[in-house]
Write an enzyme that holds these catalytic residues in place. Structure first.
Site, PDB file in Angstrom:
ATOM      1  N   HIS A   1      -2.216  10.087  -0.644  1.00 51.57           N
ATOM      2  CA  HIS A   1      -2.313   8.583  -2.129  1.00 51.57           C
ATOM      3  C   HIS A   1      -1.949   9.174  -2.768  1.00 51.57           C
ATOM      4  CE1 HIS A   1      -2.811   5.730   0.649  1.00 51.57           C
ATOM      5  NE2 HIS A   1      -3.952   5.840   1.264  1.00 51.57           N
TER       6      HIS A   1
ATOM      7  N   GLU B   1       0.784  -1.257  -0.030  1.00 54.65           N
ATOM      8  CA  GLU B   1       0.231   0.291   0.203  1.00 54.65           C
ATOM      9  C   GLU B   1       0.509   1.040  -0.005  1.00 54.65           C
ATOM     10  OE1 GLU B   1      -3.475  -0.080   2.884  1.00 54.65           O
ATOM     11  OE2 GLU B   1      -3.947   1.904   2.513  1.00 54.65           O
TER      12      GLU B   1
ATOM     13  N   ASP C   1       3.697 -13.762  11.768  1.00 54.02           N
ATOM     14  CA  ASP C   1       1.842 -14.320  11.666  1.00 54.02           C
ATOM     15  C   ASP C   1       0.721 -13.638  11.640  1.00 54.02           C
ATOM     16  OD1 ASP C   1      -0.414 -15.917  11.491  1.00 54.02           O
ATOM     17  OD2 ASP C   1       0.438 -17.554  12.277  1.00 54.02           O
TER      18      ASP C   1
ATOM     19  N   LYS D   1      -7.929  -0.851  10.709  1.00 50.43           N
ATOM     20  CA  LYS D   1      -7.822  -0.990   9.695  1.00 50.43           C
ATOM     21  C   LYS D   1      -5.682  -0.383   9.981  1.00 50.43           C
ATOM     22  CE  LYS D   1      -6.478  -1.288   5.272  1.00 50.43           C
ATOM     23  NZ  LYS D   1      -5.206  -0.954   4.781  1.00 50.43           N
TER      24      LYS D   1
HETATM   25  P1  NAD Z   1       8.965 -22.617  16.599  1.00 45.97           P
HETATM   26  O1  NAD Z   1       8.000 -24.798  17.152  1.00 45.97           O
HETATM   27  O2  NAD Z   1       9.255 -23.195  15.864  1.00 45.97           O
HETATM   28  O3  NAD Z   1       9.205 -22.421  17.476  1.00 45.97           O
HETATM   29  C1  NAD Z   1       9.232 -22.382  18.986  1.00 45.97           C
HETATM   30  C2  NAD Z   1      10.963 -23.484  19.727  1.00 45.97           C
HETATM   31  O4  NAD Z   1      12.188 -22.418  20.244  1.00 45.97           O
HETATM   32  C3  NAD Z   1      10.815 -22.803  21.359  1.00 45.97           C
HETATM   33  O5  NAD Z   1       9.173 -24.098  21.600  1.00 45.97           O
HETATM   34  C4  NAD Z   1      11.387 -23.645  21.825  1.00 45.97           C
HETATM   35  O6  NAD Z   1      11.601 -24.882  22.160  1.00 45.97           O
HETATM   36  C5  NAD Z   1      12.607 -23.135  20.765  1.00 45.97           C
HETATM   37  N1  NAD Z   1      13.560 -21.909  20.990  1.00 45.97           N
HETATM   38  C6  NAD Z   1      14.798 -21.948  21.082  1.00 45.97           C
HETATM   39  N2  NAD Z   1      14.908 -20.188  21.364  1.00 45.97           N
HETATM   40  C7  NAD Z   1      14.229 -20.064  22.081  1.00 45.97           C
HETATM   41  C8  NAD Z   1      14.107 -18.460  22.678  1.00 45.97           C
HETATM   42  N3  NAD Z   1      14.623 -17.815  22.824  1.00 45.97           N
HETATM   43  N4  NAD Z   1      12.348 -18.454  22.887  1.00 45.97           N
HETATM   44  C9  NAD Z   1      11.783 -19.538  23.211  1.00 45.97           C
HETATM   45  N5  NAD Z   1      11.574 -20.481  22.425  1.00 45.97           N
HETATM   46  C10 NAD Z   1      12.787 -20.543  22.048  1.00 45.97           C
HETATM   47  O7  NAD Z   1       7.795 -22.058  16.685  1.00 45.97           O
HETATM   48  P2  NAD Z   1       6.444 -21.211  17.184  1.00 45.97           P
HETATM   49  O8  NAD Z   1       6.663 -20.533  18.037  1.00 45.97           O
HETATM   50  O9  NAD Z   1       5.788 -22.475  18.370  1.00 45.97           O
HETATM   51  O10 NAD Z   1       5.113 -21.633  15.936  1.00 45.97           O
HETATM   52  C11 NAD Z   1       5.767 -20.269  15.461  1.00 45.97           C
HETATM   53  C12 NAD Z   1       4.790 -20.935  14.273  1.00 45.97           C
HETATM   54  O11 NAD Z   1       3.089 -21.750  14.384  1.00 45.97           O
HETATM   55  C13 NAD Z   1       4.066 -19.632  13.615  1.00 45.97           C
HETATM   56  O12 NAD Z   1       4.286 -19.982  11.811  1.00 45.97           O
HETATM   57  C14 NAD Z   1       3.017 -19.459  12.996  1.00 45.97           C
HETATM   58  O13 NAD Z   1       2.007 -19.835  11.902  1.00 45.97           O
HETATM   59  C15 NAD Z   1       2.421 -21.575  13.119  1.00 45.97           C
HETATM   60  N6  NAD Z   1       1.075 -21.111  13.435  1.00 45.97           N
HETATM   61  C16 NAD Z   1      -0.244 -20.718  14.315  1.00 45.97           C
HETATM   62  C17 NAD Z   1      -1.249 -21.001  14.687  1.00 45.97           C
HETATM   63  C18 NAD Z   1      -2.451 -19.536  15.401  1.00 45.97           C
HETATM   64  O14 NAD Z   1      -2.140 -19.583  15.622  1.00 45.97           O
HETATM   65  N7  NAD Z   1      -3.561 -20.506  15.647  1.00 45.97           N
HETATM   66  C19 NAD Z   1      -1.607 -22.243  14.296  1.00 45.97           C
HETATM   67  C20 NAD Z   1      -0.724 -22.867  14.398  1.00 45.97           C
HETATM   68  C21 NAD Z   1       0.841 -23.348  14.199  1.00 45.97           C
END
Ligand code: NAD
Length: 421
Positions: A376, A84, A278, A262
């Site tokens: 814009h 945008e 996300d 928005k």
């Molecule tokens: P992930 O599982 O890839 O990474 C998180 C993991 O990294 C942690 O569980 C931990 O084991 C490790 N880790 C290492 N260093 C860390 C630190 N400093 N802090 C925290 N954890 C650390 O990712 P996630 O964040 O659990 O999930 C994010 C993904 O899930 C996104 O891609 C999202 O789009 C997707 N997702 C979203 C939904 C929703 O929003 N409803 C549902 C399902 C999946």
């Protein structure tokens, strides 16, 4: 550029060539030559193929830099990926107004996410709820056994809460698992824990587990940002009052609040995308939070201080990560995180909230004064010229002509193309 003299304040940044802008960002963020080259590269197809199913290629968005930001005393250049026009310019301009009074100040809660576990067909919901609470320690232990890394980092499952909900299916229990996800967005981490707890919850209650999934209403992971926008720079009391009148509609009317919010998300999403986060999760959380009191309203609020300056505040959930998901995989997302100098997900959330407030200020300020279309028009006119078939130098020539005439239309662009041929 030493960190002492590092400033995000630049005038006429938009007038620089792309090479000069990259050079500025490279110096500001101490990027290597190789890192600076990532700006002009695309995500490779092999990585894309590992990220999603049925990949064919990649889809590009413009990546810009918002300048002039000070947040909690630190200078920031903020990367924004958006299609945008005017969004990046508006954010940079708003940051200039806030800079006069020290920029943005933020507060942030711990990174607590909520996982939901839905229990059906429980005979005595009150007794079952109590049984769950009596086994909190064992449940938390089991949850934490799923993610040792998170626990080592000081995060992990911290609490369990139980809600009893009336539904067309009768009473159901919804157990909430509260997880400190540290620097992750946390969805995978929380979902894994909830799935692991399901059999134990069924055994404890005699019920049937249905859903076990994160809630995007991340109302335990809240960021607040505040800024003072200078009265004089805004144009004096009349403009501040006009701003407050415009804002009032968003505070009382969902039709306006939706557009108002928005505009906030124009800024936040651009940063969320640029850092590989996300944006649907952030959008869902923001809008659900905006309706938390039973009616949908503005995510920002404004008032005038004793000196007549405009004080703006924003409060919203911010489920962002700097580890996990695409934030750790996408080369440009990693580069954007480096430009921001991020050390924690909390810091990213604070920048996002400040950017959202800046974006909102810019939009309402424009609406209260010159109107939104003026800003814009120039980029919009270029897009119309391209749509009409203009290429090369002709794009600017046709766009300038249409803006000057105040007639930015596809048919006019086509007429001008024929007349210039
Ligand atoms: P992930 O599982 O890839 O990474 C998180 C993991 O990294 C942690 O569980 C931990 O084991 C490790 N880790 C290492 N260093 C860390 C630190 N400093 N802090 C925290 N954890 C650390 O990712 P996630 O964040 O659990 O999930 C994010 C993904 O899930 C996104 O891609 C999202 O789009 C997707 N997702 C979203 C939904 C929703 O929003 N409803 C549902 C399902 C999946």
């Amino acid at each position: 550029m030493s960190s002492k003299e590092k400033s995000s304040q630049v005038s006429g940044f938009y007038k620089l060539s792309i090479e000069k802008r990259i050079e500025f960002v490279q110096q500001f963020a101490s990027l290597s030559k190789e890192e600076a080259q990532v700006f002009s590269s695309s995500l490779d197809v092999e990585t894309a193929d590992r990220m999603i199913e049925n990949a064919l290629g990649t889809f590009e968005l413009p990546l810009g830099i918002a300048v002039n930001f000070i947040i909690n005393g630190k200078e920031y250049l903020i990367p924004m990926a958006t299609e945008e026009s005017s969004v990046v310019a508006a954010a940079s301009n708003a940051a200039k107004f806030a800079r006069i009074h020290g920029g943005f100040a933020t507060e942030c809660s711990d990174p607590l996410m909520i996982g939901q576990m839905q229990l059906l067909r429980v005979n005595d919901v009150a007794t079952a709820a109590q049984t769950i609470m009596n086994h909190k320690k064992q449940l938390l232990q089991l949850a934490n056994a799923q993610d040792k890394i998170l626990v080592t980092l000081g995060g992990g499952a911290k609490d369990i809460e139980v809600r009893i909900l009336d539904s067309p299916l009768g009473k159901m229990i919804v157990a909430h698992l509260i997880v400190d996800v540290r620097d992750a967005m946390g969805a995978n981490a929380v979902n894994t824990m909830c799935e692991a707890l399901a059999p134990m919850l069924e055994e404890l209650t005699g019920g049937k587990i249905r859903l076990k999934i994160l809630s995007n209403l991340a109302d335990r992971r809240i960021v607040k940002a505040k800024a003072v926008f200078d009265n004089k720079k805004m144009g004096g009391d009349q403009v501040v009052d006009a701003f407050l009148e415009s804002y009032t509609l968003a505070s009382i009317d969902p039709y306006r609040a939706a557009t108002h919010n928005k505009g906030i998300m124009n800024g936040i999403d651009s940063l969320i995308i640029a850092t590989g986060n996300d944006f649907r999760a952030i959008e869902a959380g923001a809008h659900a939070y905006a309706a938390r009191n039973g009616h949908y309203t503005s995510l920002t609020n404004y008032h005038k201080d004793k000196e007549g300056n405009l004080v703006g505040e924003i409060e919203l959930p911010m489920a962002v990560g700097i580890v996990g998901g695409a934030s750790s995989i996408h080369p440009k997302a990693k580069l954007c995180q480096k430009i921001l100098g991020l050390t924690t997900a909390k810091e990213l959330g604070e920048i996002a909230a400040s950017l959202g407030l800046a974006q909102n200020f810019a939009a309402v300020f424009a609406l209260s004064t010159v109107g939104i279309q003026k800003g814009h028009m120039s980029l919009h006119a270029k897009n119309i010229a391209i749509m009409a078939g203009a290429t090369g130098e002709l794009i600017d020539k046709i766009a300038d002509n249409m803006v000057e005439e105040g007639n930015v239309k596809l048919d006019r662009a086509k007429e001008l193309i024929s007349s210039f041929k």
